[in-house]
Design a protein around this motif. Structure first.
Motif, mmCIF file in Angstrom:
data_model
loop_
_atom_site.group_PDB
_atom_site.id
_atom_site.type_symbol
_atom_site.label_atom_id
_atom_site.label_comp_id
_atom_site.label_asym_id
_atom_site.label_seq_id
_atom_site.Cartn_x
_atom_site.Cartn_y
_atom_site.Cartn_z
ATOM 1 N N MET A 40 0.830 -1.206 0.000
ATOM 2 C CA MET A 40 0.000 0.000 0.000
ATOM 3 C C MET A 40 0.871 1.266 0.000
ATOM 4 O O MET A 40 0.620 2.209 -0.753
ATOM 5 C CB MET A 40 -0.914 -0.005 1.228
ATOM 6 N N LEU A 41 1.913 1.253 0.825
ATOM 7 C CA LEU A 41 2.819 2.404 0.875
ATOM 8 C C LEU A 41 3.456 2.642 -0.488
ATOM 9 O O LEU A 41 3.545 3.760 -0.976
ATOM 10 C CB LEU A 41 3.949 2.143 1.874
ATOM 11 N N SER A 43 2.533 1.769 -3.501
ATOM 12 C CA SER A 43 1.677 2.222 -4.595
ATOM 13 C C SER A 43 0.974 3.537 -4.270
ATOM 14 O O SER A 43 0.330 4.122 -5.133
ATOM 15 C CB SER A 43 0.619 1.149 -4.890
ATOM 16 N N GLY A 44 1.105 3.996 -3.032
ATOM 17 C CA GLY A 44 0.276 5.109 -2.592
ATOM 18 C C GLY A 44 0.860 6.505 -2.712
ATOM 19 O O GLY A 44 0.140 7.486 -2.579
ATOM 20 N N PHE A 45 2.165 6.589 -2.937
ATOM 21 C CA PHE A 45 2.793 7.910 -2.918
ATOM 22 C C PHE A 45 3.590 8.186 -4.186
ATOM 23 O O PHE A 45 4.032 7.270 -4.871
ATOM 24 C CB PHE A 45 3.752 8.028 -1.722
ATOM 25 N N ARG A 46 3.768 9.474 -4.466
ATOM 26 C CA ARG A 46 4.696 9.877 -5.524
ATOM 27 C C ARG A 46 5.553 10.999 -4.966
ATOM 28 O O ARG A 46 5.117 11.724 -4.045
ATOM 29 C CB ARG A 46 3.926 10.333 -6.759
ATOM 30 N N ALA A 48 7.227 14.549 -4.518
ATOM 31 C CA ALA A 48 6.728 15.892 -4.807
ATOM 32 C C ALA A 48 7.778 16.874 -4.322
ATOM 33 O O ALA A 48 8.072 16.924 -3.130
ATOM 34 C CB ALA A 48 5.399 16.121 -4.102
ATOM 35 N N ALA A 51 10.272 16.418 -1.365
ATOM 36 C CA ALA A 51 9.800 15.270 -0.575
ATOM 37 C C ALA A 51 9.878 14.000 -1.416
ATOM 38 O O ALA A 51 8.947 13.651 -2.138
ATOM 39 C CB ALA A 51 8.386 15.514 -0.072
ATOM 40 N N LYS A 52 11.027 13.320 -1.337
ATOM 41 C CA LYS A 52 11.261 12.108 -2.143
ATOM 42 C C LYS A 52 10.639 10.887 -1.466
ATOM 43 O O LYS A 52 10.346 10.899 -0.275
ATOM 44 C CB LYS A 52 12.774 11.885 -2.310
ATOM 45 N N ARG A 55 11.653 9.196 1.926
ATOM 46 C CA ARG A 55 11.161 9.643 3.233
ATOM 47 C C ARG A 55 10.200 8.642 3.872
ATOM 48 O O ARG A 55 9.866 8.743 5.046
ATOM 49 C CB ARG A 55 10.453 10.995 3.109
ATOM 50 N N LEU A 56 9.737 7.706 3.069
ATOM 51 C CA LEU A 56 8.825 6.689 3.622
ATOM 52 C C LEU A 56 9.586 5.572 4.316
ATOM 53 O O LEU A 56 8.995 4.764 5.029
ATOM 54 C CB LEU A 56 7.964 6.093 2.505
ATOM 55 N N GLU A 57 10.898 5.520 4.068
ATOM 56 C CA GLU A 57 11.705 4.467 4.714
ATOM 57 C C GLU A 57 11.983 4.883 6.150
ATOM 58 O O GLU A 57 12.444 5.989 6.399
ATOM 59 C CB GLU A 57 13.020 4.273 3.958
ATOM 60 N N SER A 118 6.736 19.353 0.874
ATOM 61 C CA SER A 118 6.853 19.150 -0.566
ATOM 62 C C SER A 118 6.733 20.463 -1.332
ATOM 63 O O SER A 118 7.123 20.536 -2.493
ATOM 64 C CB SER A 118 5.776 18.169 -1.041
ATOM 65 N N GLU C 240 3.842 12.981 -1.733
ATOM 66 C CA GLU C 240 2.419 13.239 -1.939
ATOM 67 C C GLU C 240 1.626 11.946 -2.134
ATOM 68 O O GLU C 240 1.980 11.119 -2.963
ATOM 69 C CB GLU C 240 2.263 14.119 -3.181
ATOM 70 N N SER C 245 -5.529 6.710 -4.197
ATOM 71 C CA SER C 245 -4.741 5.516 -3.866
ATOM 72 C C SER C 245 -5.277 4.841 -2.599
ATOM 73 O O SER C 245 -6.022 5.439 -1.827
ATOM 74 C CB SER C 245 -3.279 5.903 -3.642
#
Lengths: 213, 103, 271
Positions: A40-41, A43-46, A48, A51-52, A55-57, A118, C240, C245
């Motif tokens: 989910m993570l 596929s859920g973000f792009r 911006a 804010a690369k 940052r989700l790691e 972002s 973002e 999603s």
């Protein structure tokens, strides 16, 4: 009556299943296992602006604190202490040995909540976000309450080297004091520069600062 | 031409209360866009209201009024079934009129 | 003697109580002022303008198939808009997915109107494409005003979405270590003067969920829940979230499911 028994045994089975899930995947209910969550993570973000996706790691502290039910449990006490120790060990102390900067600059940094979103630019001077969560100078009535009031902080704590070191470590890396503090790790994560942290320490501890008036 | 207004008009004890929502940017001319260029002023400059074709109010407006303005005023007179018409004209010469029936 | 002492103590307590009272009263006054402003805003919510635009878009023939969205199934059967928003997100058999109102509209635009929605998904906030989607969501939500939230978590995929949303709520990261719960994880706190709902409680979840889409007076913009969530992530210093999603739907499911039984008050208005 029979219905009730059926219900109770159903409940017991439910508890057993929940227990098994907890052991495998932490505190999350059916379907929220690690694999599904990561998918989910992903596929859920792009990305911006600045804010690369990296940052989700999460680092070890963030991962630990993202399961608050476990993080706050008795079993996790050892792990909490470990995380605090690791954060403490990583603190960079002021290169010239001086903790106190300019409290007037500190007030400006405390007022600013800007930077690192972002929509911010990479060369933006970051703020400390302090008033978003804390009462600080008495004259500022627009303050948040997620963190404790810091009004009179230096009056209570004094201005000894010990007080300065403790204040520095809290601002540089809040997780060195409390593993899952809501407060960002200003110095550790590169949100604030060394000089900015000094200015904030001065805002809190300098006897002339409005915080201590 | 702009987007339609929303007008409500209700009469009570010989007084008609009119409430108007207008769809307009109301740009002040003082703001800048992302690249630093001034965004040109664009606002409703004149506003008028009629009750059954009889003018009951005119107003000069300026850029200090908010985006998507809300206007409320009262007319002495008016009864259920009467027509209220509101017209705005902006500083670019664009204009729009909408009507409502008094309830 | 004892009595006199008691009276003295009572006076003393009264004075202390009074002093604490005035300090609190000043803070309350500020909040009260903001409340009065919010109350005044409710009369003439510009969201009505967007509802009207959304309704036009809903009924207008568009796309390669030159069809309107009027046959779109929002979960209560083709063409039923009234009450639909209060039951979303929900599982849809045709897509085999849990969808919120906004992602469901994308599905209908694709299947009914033949529109390639990729450019709607990637368009920036405030672009004409996103304004269209926001207007449509505003219209749909307005048709559920005063309807009770009744979101099902009975289907395994609905249950999963709810649980994933809860997990996402606590997921901390980025340079500030922020998660949703940093701000919305305690009762009765504020950022500056903005009170924050405690989302894991039914009351907190409802105060968020039932008041969006909302018109934001300060920005003069109409925001759907997708935009609201994207701006939360922006302030969280996250990348973002992609429009429609699963991340966004999971969080909506967590909020909607937690606020079951509350009453929709949409479209809302925020300062």
């Amino acid at each position: 009556m029979r219905k009730r028994i059926a219900y109770l045994s159903g409940l017991a089975a439910g508890l057993l299943v929940a227990g098994a899930v907890h052991a495998a995947d932490g505190s999350w209910g059916p379907g929220a296992d690690d694999a599904a969550f990561q998918a989910m993570l992903k596929s859920g973000f792009r990305e911006a602006g600045i804010a690369k996706l990296s940052r989700l790691e999460q680092d070890a502290t963030q991962a630990f604190c993202s399961d608050p039910k476990f993080a706050e449990s008795k079993e996790a006490a050892g792990k909490r202490a470990e995380i605090e120790a690791a954060n403490l060990a990583s603190i960079k102390w002021p290169s010239d040995g001086k903790f106190l900067g300019d409290f007037k600059e500190g007030e400006k940094i405390a007022q600013s909540g800007r930077g690192l979103t972002s929509t911010d630019k990479a060369d933006q001077v970051n703020g400390g976000n302090c008033y978003n969560c804390h009462q600080i100078s008495k004259t500022e009535i627009s303050y948040g309450t997620i963190g404790p009031s810091l009004t009179g902080y230096g009056k209570l704590k004094g201005n000894s080297e010990q007080a300065q070191r403790e204040t520095w470590s809290k601002i540089w890396n809040s997780k060195s004091v409390n593993a899952c503090s809501n407060m960002p790790r200003g110095g550790h994560m590169g949100i604030l520069t060394e000089q900015q942290v000094k200015d904030l320490v001065a805002l809190l501890l300098d006897p002339d600062s409005p915080v201590n008036k | 031409m702009g987007n339609p207004m929303k007008i409500r008009a209700a009469s009570k004890d010989g007084v008609t209360e009119v409430k108007v929502l207008m769809s307009h940017e109301m740009e002040t001319g003082l703001r800048k866009d992302a690249s630093g260029n001034a965004i040109p002023a664009w606002f409703i400059a004149e506003l008028s209201a009629k009750l059954n074709d009889k003018p009951v109010m005119t107003a000069q407006w300026g850029p200090s009024i908010s985006k998507n303005p809300f206007l409320s005023f009262k007319i002495k007179g008016g009864k259920a079934g009467d027509k209220v018409a509101v017209t705005w004209t902006d500083n670019k010469g664009d204009s729009r009129t909408d009507e409502a029936v008094v309830t | 003697m004892t009595r006199r002492f008691a009276v003295g103590l009572a006076t003393c307590l009264a004075v202390a109580g009074f002093a604490a009272g005035t300090a609190r009263a000043e803070g309350d006054k500020t909040i009260e002022g903001i409340e009065a402003y919010r109350e005044a805003l409710k009369d003439g919510n510009p969201a009505e303008l967007f509802e009207a635009q959304g309704e036009d878009l809903w009924k207008k023939k568009a796309g390669p198939k030159n069809a309107s969205l009027e046959t779109c199934d929002l979960g209560m059967g083709p063409g039923v808009v009234a009450g639909a928003y209060a039951h979303l997100p929900r599982y849809f058999k045709d897509t085999d997915k849990v969808q919120d109102a906004e992602s469901r509209v994308l599905t209908c635009m694709t299947t009914i109107q033949g529109i390639d929605v990729a450019k709607y998904v990637s368009a920036r906030w405030g672009s004409p494409e996103k304004d269209e989607l926001n207007a449509i969501a505003t219209f749909i939500s307005g048709m559920s005003k005063d309807v009770k939230v009744e979101v099902s978590t009975a289907h395994p995929k609905e249950r999963q979405m709810f649980e994933l949303g809860k997990r996402m709520f606590y997921y901390g990261g980025g340079p500030h270590d922020f998660s949703c719960s940093t701000c919305h994880g305690q009762e009765g706190v504020r950022i500056r003067l903005q009170e924050l709902p405690y989302i894991p409680s039914p009351k907190g979840a409802a105060s968020g969920w039932t008041s969006w889409p909302a018109y934001r007076v300060s920005a003069g913009q109409m925001w759907g829940m997708q935009w609201r969530l994207a701006d939360c992530f922006r302030q969280q210093r996250f990348p973002e979230p992609i429009y429609g999603s699963d991340v966004t739907i999971a969080l909506s499911m967590f909020m909607a499911g937690t606020s079951n039984g509350a009453t929709m008050n949409t479209p809302g208005i925020k300062r």
